[in-house]
Design a protein around this motif. Structure first.
Motif, PDB file in Angstrom:
ATOM      1  N   ASP A 112       0.835  -1.200   0.000  1.00 42.05           N
ATOM      2  CA  ASP A 112       0.000   0.000   0.000  1.00 42.05           C
ATOM      3  C   ASP A 112       0.866   1.245   0.000  1.00 42.05           C
ATOM      4  O   ASP A 112       1.821   1.353   0.772  1.00 42.05           O
ATOM      5  N   THR A 116       0.045   8.257  -2.533  1.00 44.08           N
ATOM      6  CA  THR A 116      -0.417   8.280  -3.923  1.00 44.08           C
ATOM      7  C   THR A 116      -1.748   7.559  -4.096  1.00 44.08           C
ATOM      8  O   THR A 116      -2.282   7.514  -5.204  1.00 44.08           O
ATOM      9  N   ARG A 117      -2.255   6.986  -3.008  1.00 38.23           N
ATOM     10  CA  ARG A 117      -3.527   6.255  -2.996  1.00 38.23           C
ATOM     11  C   ARG A 117      -3.490   5.066  -3.963  1.00 38.23           C
ATOM     12  O   ARG A 117      -4.455   4.777  -4.664  1.00 38.23           O
ATOM     13  N   GLU A 118      -2.363   4.362  -3.960  1.00 41.61           N
ATOM     14  CA  GLU A 118      -2.193   3.178  -4.794  1.00 41.61           C
ATOM     15  C   GLU A 118      -2.058   1.949  -3.912  1.00 41.61           C
ATOM     16  O   GLU A 118      -1.384   1.983  -2.887  1.00 41.61           O
ATOM     17  N   ARG A 119      -2.678   0.864  -4.357  1.00 43.04           N
ATOM     18  CA  ARG A 119      -2.572  -0.394  -3.625  1.00 43.04           C
ATOM     19  C   ARG A 119      -2.423  -1.542  -4.625  1.00 43.04           C
ATOM     20  O   ARG A 119      -3.123  -1.606  -5.636  1.00 43.04           O
ATOM     21  N   PHE A 129      -4.432  -3.988  -8.929  1.00 42.23           N
ATOM     22  CA  PHE A 129      -3.949  -2.632  -8.679  1.00 42.23           C
ATOM     23  C   PHE A 129      -5.156  -1.721  -8.521  1.00 42.23           C
ATOM     24  O   PHE A 129      -6.094  -1.775  -9.315  1.00 42.23           O
ATOM     25  N   ARG A 130      -5.115  -0.886  -7.469  1.00 44.86           N
ATOM     26  CA  ARG A 130      -6.216   0.052  -7.247  1.00 44.86           C
ATOM     27  C   ARG A 130      -5.668   1.442  -7.017  1.00 44.86           C
ATOM     28  O   ARG A 130      -4.720   1.634  -6.254  1.00 44.86           O
ATOM     29  N   ARG A 131      -6.281   2.406  -7.689  1.00 46.32           N
ATOM     30  CA  ARG A 131      -5.957   3.812  -7.469  1.00 46.32           C
ATOM     31  C   ARG A 131      -7.240   4.622  -7.554  1.00 46.32           C
ATOM     32  O   ARG A 131      -7.994   4.502  -8.523  1.00 46.32           O
ATOM     33  N   THR A 135     -10.129  -0.414  -9.671  1.00 45.54           N
ATOM     34  CA  THR A 135      -9.323  -1.628  -9.559  1.00 45.54           C
ATOM     35  C   THR A 135      -9.172  -2.293 -10.917  1.00 45.54           C
ATOM     36  O   THR A 135     -10.153  -2.454 -11.654  1.00 45.54           O
ATOM     37  N   TYR A 184       8.326  -0.622  -4.397  1.00 41.94           N
ATOM     38  CA  TYR A 184       7.589  -0.070  -5.533  1.00 41.94           C
ATOM     39  C   TYR A 184       8.023  -0.713  -6.846  1.00 41.94           C
ATOM     40  O   TYR A 184       7.207  -0.930  -7.757  1.00 41.94           O
TER      41      TYR A 184
END
Length: 253
Positions: A112, A116-119, A129-131, A135, A184
């Motif tokens: 997580d 950047t609000r990325e998971r 991948f979710r942003r 998803t 990352y």
């Protein structure tokens, strides 16, 4: 998986108020600078407290507070901030790593990046991948030759002694190499933007949560010798199995 997402939410809520605030940085000790902050410690504490409530029989291995043995075969692998060096200088190239094993075998992994609000995470068969609430399924990209490959690694400083020359030989053979990125890089490999990640000196909590993410996106993760990567050490991850074989051959000399 729902619990892993909830743990990441808790950790992110603890970490974000500290990011880019000039918080104090401690040195864990040793010759090389090994930083740790209140954000690292507080996030792992929050995760451990949540796990103690949700599944008290499960074991935990965390970077900051070591191992807590459980009575079941399940064990959570936690790195609250993988990439603390990036964190303390304000770069968003860090993430919270959460993995779960059963009998030592990786079941799921999650990375997580709350800023950047990325998971990024692994399902039973796929990787996701979710942003910003959107998803998508992740897939590695094909790359059959070193000459076409993009290679990433956290820092050249990790290649010491006899590891330096093989890495330099490999990095001269690829199209592009970039340093920085920590966890990352493995997620960008799963997302199809990087072809190779090669590193040394990793601990289990540095790599184990990332293994199912890469593998379920179609990639390969192993030690330089082609062995199981779950204990860390010298690691190579590739999106294309053909590239993985070529890179291992070059690292072996």
């Amino acid at each position: 998986m729902a619990l892993a997402h909830a743990l990441a939410d808790k950790a992110g809520a603890v970490i974000l108020p500290h990011f880019r605030t000039g918080l104090a940085v401690d040195h864990k000790g040793g010759a090389a600078f090994d930083p740790v902050t209140a954000a690292d410690r507080d996030a792992e504490t929050a995760i451990r407290q949540a796990l103690a409530e949700a599944c008290p029989s499960h074991g935990i291995i965390g970077e900051e507070f070591g191992e807590s043995r459980g009575s079941s075969s399940y064990c959570w692998i936690i790195d609250p901030i993988d990439g603390t060096r990036a964190f303390i200088i304000g770069q968003p190239l860090w993430g919270t790593l959460i993995g779960l094993t059963s009998g030592g075998a990786p079941l799921l992994g999650l990375m997580d990046q709350p800023y950047t609000r990325e998971r990024f995470w692994s399902g039973e068969r796929d990787a996701f991948f979710r942003r910003d609430g959107q998803t998508t399924t992740m897939h590695v990209r094909p790359c059959a030759t070193l000459a076409d490959a993009v290679l990433a690694s956290t820092t050249p400083d990790m290649f010491e002694g006899g590891d330096a020359e093989p890495f330099e030989r490999l990095s001269r053979a690829v199209r592009l190499r970039r340093f920085g990125g920590d966890c990352y890089n493995y997620c960008l490999l799963a997302l199809g933007h990087i072809d190779l990640v090669v590193e040394c000196g990793l601990k289990p909590f540095d790599i184990l949560p990332l293994v199912p993410i890469v593998e379920r996106a179609g990639g390969v993760v192993s030690t330089w010798e082609g062995n199981d990567p779950r204990e860390g050490g010298r690691i190579i991850a590739a999106g294309d199995p053909r590239l993985h074989a070529l890179a291992m051959e070059m690292l072996a000399g």
